[in-house]
Design an enzyme around this catalytic site. Structure first.
Site, PDB file in Angstrom:
ATOM      1  N   SER B 160       0.839  -1.194   0.000  1.00  0.00           N
ATOM      2  CA  SER B 160       0.000   0.000   0.000  1.00  0.00           C
ATOM      3  C   SER B 160       0.883   1.256   0.000  1.00  0.00           C
ATOM      4  O   SER B 160       1.781   1.351  -0.832  1.00  0.00           O
ATOM      5  CB  SER B 160      -0.971  -0.056   1.188  1.00  0.00           C
ATOM      6  OG  SER B 160      -2.027   0.853   1.028  1.00  0.00           O
ATOM      7  N   ASP B 325      -8.797  -6.997  -4.174  1.00  0.00           N
ATOM      8  CA  ASP B 325      -8.462  -5.663  -3.638  1.00  0.00           C
ATOM      9  C   ASP B 325      -9.137  -4.601  -4.498  1.00  0.00           C
ATOM     10  O   ASP B 325      -8.899  -4.523  -5.697  1.00  0.00           O
ATOM     11  CB  ASP B 325      -6.935  -5.492  -3.675  1.00  0.00           C
ATOM     12  CG  ASP B 325      -6.460  -4.161  -3.093  1.00  0.00           C
ATOM     13  OD1 ASP B 325      -7.295  -3.343  -2.652  1.00  0.00           O
ATOM     14  OD2 ASP B 325      -5.235  -3.947  -3.075  1.00  0.00           O
ATOM     15  N   HIS B 358      -7.839  -5.543   0.148  1.00  0.00           N
ATOM     16  CA  HIS B 358      -6.573  -4.831   0.345  1.00  0.00           C
ATOM     17  C   HIS B 358      -5.823  -5.369   1.569  1.00  0.00           C
ATOM     18  O   HIS B 358      -4.591  -5.405   1.579  1.00  0.00           O
ATOM     19  CB  HIS B 358      -6.882  -3.343   0.527  1.00  0.00           C
ATOM     20  CG  HIS B 358      -5.703  -2.439   0.419  1.00  0.00           C
ATOM     21  ND1 HIS B 358      -4.932  -2.353  -0.712  1.00  0.00           N
ATOM     22  CD2 HIS B 358      -5.154  -1.561   1.304  1.00  0.00           C
ATOM     23  CE1 HIS B 358      -3.959  -1.464  -0.522  1.00  0.00           C
ATOM     24  NE2 HIS B 358      -4.082  -0.977   0.690  1.00  0.00           N
TER      25      HIS B 358
END
Lengths: 390, 390
Positions: B160, B325, B358
């Site tokens: 991320s 995700d 995610h």
């Protein structure tokens, strides 16, 4: 795909009418057992009711809609929310149909809701307003059409929460409807759907100006929370692709980032505007009540009970979804179609291609409009039960 | 797919260390021109730095992470945030690598950020803290490894925002890195990504307890806004499918809906808990600064400038995404791979199947862990520039 039959005439100037449908001594009895009376309803009508009183179409609005679906209130530049859909030559053709649209129970646009005055106290209900369900919303719609002298509608039509009302109406009182059009709706919210609504409600209820729902008494409003709720909802109304096409990473002013916390990207400006504009027209308590009614909506949840109702359901359905809608994606519509078909309810299903997400139902998309127009035309014929397509 | 080589040993108890890397008279110069000094950094290390000082791996954390990636601080039941990934026999094997993880600039877990004391005023910076970029975050990471006597890392790894740091680091100072692992990251946020962050920041900044960022002076905190921001973010960290599997429409207590506004569905309880737990460990101003750094991140935006840097980029990349995700979906990773490949940077790409959205990058997913472990093993060999796979 464009249909030359569909011109785009306007209804012209209209006025919102008011009716009081339940009185204090003859109240509305809600699904949860509580009573409400009086119940005021704001509604509009377009077109003419024919002598047989059998050409009425009811429009069920979504979460933040109102009775003002079509025509205008004096400024043709600011028409009703579904003006592209209702009018002479439009999919819901007012040369043929008498169209009724009413603000829903629990709302804040003229129909009784949590911001109305409780006759028992002389103050706004606030959170003392009873929880309403989609069935309760339908109860008030039914009272209105009875008041208008209509016993059976040609069709009920709605998108999103409006479509949920149509589905509930068909299950509760199929005898009222000649046909049902359910657009980008759901038979039950998913965990993610509930999650978004839950965070929106938290934003409102945690706003220090919420005052436990009694913000009117406190002469304030939970504007920060309500704006946040609206901004978040707008993200779910547009598709990722639609947002990319509409805003991308473009900046509001020029090409040089301002590197600060003020609005800089166009998408921020759009959301900011949506949040602010909402404050002038919507009530925070209504937002709580109507989103909660959506959370609890689950007409197929008790399948044994539902099956008994579906066995009596003999009216044609048109179920539609939009391929870029991720608020209620096509799987929600397919589930409605699956259950209806399994119970031999005649149902047509159409997934429309559109980049505009959930908001598509409010836009002019030729395939969508033509499909509705053609379905309404066919729905004039008496419905025939079709064999189960296995 | 499970690799018998990967056992799951623990590093055991660790302590967070502190370093002051820039002083007031020799400050950090930020990308935007502002200066910061002193800059304190909180970091942890695991494993042993070898005599050649060439076995170091740097872990870049995400938006709300901290320096405590692995091991524990006294309670083995509460390990660091990436403990399943770092340790003896784990993908980042501490029997082989010396692992460094530092809280990022602008954070609130021991490294200088907007909640730190501004030496010029003796008060918390608040919104007087300069805007930091991902490049600035990398500047501080570089100062830390220099302070530790390391001139070149075996690899930098992050998920991320952590992956965004790795990409930026590779472009700014490829000479520092032997390899780069970029997990579920992006080279630029989409309009929808920015929209979610914008609403989160609005929730914080509209909280009356925000006081223009000076809530510390006012002896209060914008807890309502920060909780809303966190709850909304959590919706984007889980997939629709993951939420359905984990919560569905199940109620918190029993099977009968309570029909009210209190937490009733399990997904509401989960979000509520996530919001509350966050308040105890995170700072609202840091949330503003770090999400804004993400919004402005766009290392390929000026392609002419980027191309010059990419021409010098001669280290192997592993780019990974997870198929469920939707925070940074696979198209974000594919875009990174496309640009790197177009500039003949050796890049391996893997989309991993996982229902967990995610958050997958924090979970034990065998194919993911084995792929990282194997890539790190191969990355010990000197990188070779491969021909462009057209």
């Amino acid at each position: 795909m464009a249909n030359p039959d569909i011109e785009h005439g306007s209804i012209g100037e209209v006025v919102t009418q008011r009716a009081t449908l339940f009185e204090r001594n003859a109240p509305l009895v809600l699904e949860g057992g509580a009573t409400l009376g009086p119940v005021d309803v704001a509604f509009e009508t377009y077109g003419e009711l024919n002598a047989q009183r059998n050409n009425a179409v009811f429009i069920c609005h979504g979460l933040t809609g109102d009775a003002h679906a079509a025509g205008h209130h004096g400024n043709p530049e600011r028409p009703g929310w579904w003006d592209n859909f209702i009018g002479p030559g439009k999919p819901v053709d007012t040369r043929e149909f008498f169209v009724v649209c009413a603000n829903i129970l629990g709302g804040c646009m003229g129909t009784t809701g949590p911001s109305s005055i409780d006759p028992a106290t002389g103050k706004a209900y606030g959170l003392r307003f009873p929880l309403v369900t989609v069935s309760d919303v339908v109860r008030v719609h039914r009272a209105l059409i009875a008041d208008l002298g209509i016993t059976k509608l040609r069709a009920a039509i709605g998108g999103s929460l409006g479509g949920m009302q149509v589905l509930q109406w068909a299950m509760d009182h199929p005898e009222d409807l000649g046909a049902a059009i359910v657009v980008c709706a759901t038979s039950r919210l998913s965990a993610q759907n509930i999650a978004f609504s839950a965070v929106a409600r938290e934003a409102i209820m945690r706003d220090p100006n919420f005052h436990g729902g009694d913000y009117v008494d406190a002469d304030t409003r939970p504007d920060a929370g309500l704006a946040i709720a609206r901004m978040m909802a707008h993200i779910t109304y547009l598709s990722e692709e639609g947002m990319r096409n509409k805003f991308g990473r473009r900046l509001q002013n020029g090409t040089t980032p301002r590197f600060g916390f003020d609005v800089d990207f166009q998408v921020e400006s759009y959301l900011h505007h949506q949040g602010e504009a909402f404050l002038g027209r919507f009530d925070a308590n209504s937002y709580l009540y109507l989103t909660r009614a959506m959370d609890y909506f689950d007409p197929f949840g008790d399948m044994e009970h539902a099956a008994a109702r579906l066995a009596d359901l003999d009216l044609p359905f048109l179920v539609m979804s939009f391929d870029s809608d991720w608020r209620f994606d096509t799987s929600h519509s397919r589930e409605i179609v699956r259950v209806l078909s399994a119970h031999r309810v005649p149902v047509s299903f159409r997934e429309i291609s559109s980049p505009h997400g959930h908001d598509s139902f409010l836009l002019v998309i030729p395939e969508y409009h033509v499909t509705v127009a053609n379905f309404l035309r066919r729905a004039e014929l008496p419905p025939q039960r079709r064999p189960h397509a296995s």
